[in-house]
Write an enzyme that holds these catalytic residues in place. Sequence first.
Site, short mmCIF file in Angstrom:
data_model
loop_
_atom_site.label_atom_id
_atom_site.label_comp_id
_atom_site.label_asym_id
_atom_site.label_seq_id
_atom_site.Cartn_x
_atom_site.Cartn_y
_atom_site.Cartn_z
N GLY A 33 -30.84 46.49 54.10
CA GLY A 33 -30.76 46.10 55.50
C GLY A 33 -31.83 45.13 55.94
N HIS A 39 -29.18 37.77 51.98
CA HIS A 39 -28.12 38.78 51.92
C HIS A 39 -26.77 38.14 52.29
CE1 HIS A 39 -31.75 41.30 53.11
NE2 HIS A 39 -31.36 41.91 52.02
P1 AMP Z 1 -32.86 44.18 49.58
O1 AMP Z 1 -32.23 44.42 50.91
O2 AMP Z 1 -34.20 43.54 49.65
O3 AMP Z 1 -32.81 45.38 48.69
O4 AMP Z 1 -31.94 43.10 48.89
C1 AMP Z 1 -30.56 43.32 48.73
C2 AMP Z 1 -30.01 42.25 47.82
O5 AMP Z 1 -30.23 40.97 48.40
C3 AMP Z 1 -30.69 42.24 46.44
O6 AMP Z 1 -29.72 41.99 45.44
C4 AMP Z 1 -31.66 41.10 46.59
O7 AMP Z 1 -31.99 40.50 45.36
C5 AMP Z 1 -30.87 40.14 47.46
N1 AMP Z 1 -31.78 39.20 48.10
C6 AMP Z 1 -32.89 39.49 48.83
N2 AMP Z 1 -33.53 38.36 49.20
C7 AMP Z 1 -32.79 37.33 48.68
C8 AMP Z 1 -32.93 35.92 48.71
N3 AMP Z 1 -33.95 35.32 49.32
N4 AMP Z 1 -31.99 35.18 48.09
C9 AMP Z 1 -30.96 35.78 47.44
N5 AMP Z 1 -30.77 37.10 47.38
C10 AMP Z 1 -31.68 37.88 47.99
#
Ligand code: AMP
Length: 294
Positions: A33, A39
């Site tokens: 989130g 995301h």
């Molecule tokens: P998180 O909410 O931080 O657990 O991230 C959820 C998903 O979004 C994970 O697969 C992350 O690697 C991806 N994600 C987070 N930040 C980025 C970004 N800057 N670029 C691409 N994917 C991202």
Amino acid sequence: MKVVTTIAQLRDYIHSFRAKRPGDSVGLVPTMGFLHEGHASLIRRSALECGLTVVSIFVNPLQFGPGEDYERYPRDPQRDTSLSDAAGADVLFMPTSEEMYPRASATRVLVSGVTDRLCGASRPGHFDGVGTVVSKLFHIAMPDRAYFGMKDAQQVAVITTMVEDLNMPVEVIPCEIIRETDGLALSSRNVYLDEAERAQAVVLSQALSQASGWLEDGLNAQEIANRVKDLISQAPLAELDYVEVLSFPELTVPAPEQQLLSGTRWIVAVAVRFGRTRLIDNRIFSGDEVAAHV
Ligand code: AMP
């Protein structure tokens, strides 16, 4: 877009989708989130490639260590709902902790080897929590494809290994890192940064960008790591956690004098603390691309 909070509701929804549209695929985008463009890029890609896109939002207590930011992790369900909808999600799954872990579960999914270094070493137990919750989400949603950002490259390696080792019928789709215009990788944790920290945080992506030139100059793994460290330590507010140059996706250490060879890939990965905020970033270089630029 449908918002559901229980496992039973999500399963029902996906079950009726599959009954109505046999042969159509289900995509899952697992997140914690406080969604941003990174995301959204995953959600958009799933919406393009799959008949049904499920986004999960769950701040997973199991992947936070003692003293980490579980309690203060930023949350904004209302904004997340509109962003998911706008990006093309069909179902948003927002379970409570009690829904995901109704009792202290006795089962963990542990992936060894690829978790030995980087965040696996500096956040003990983190990937046990990640492997366990992603495995649960895969069992709950039974997606055909799951979308993960390369921002968390080690996570991609861990999930890919888990899926292969346990024959999970899911295709793991790694997606490129989305960055601010100055190069800072988007992260939910960027909101923790104060103005001075935010200004200096750009040093991570700047140092990583320099690495391609150093690789073309024939510097070895150790020299690259040292130069990235030197650059990052020039930012007065930066406190280095790690800089590592490893083979990708195996995440093993190249011999210290090793150069990046054709047919192999290296990841240059960094973790840096600014005050109480821990940021990570990485870039992957292929020996063939570097050779093509020499
Ligand atoms: P998180 O909410 O931080 O657990 O991230 C959820 C998903 O979004 C994970 O697969 C992350 O690697 C991806 N994600 C987070 N930040 C980025 C970004 N800057 N670029 C691409 N994917 C991202």
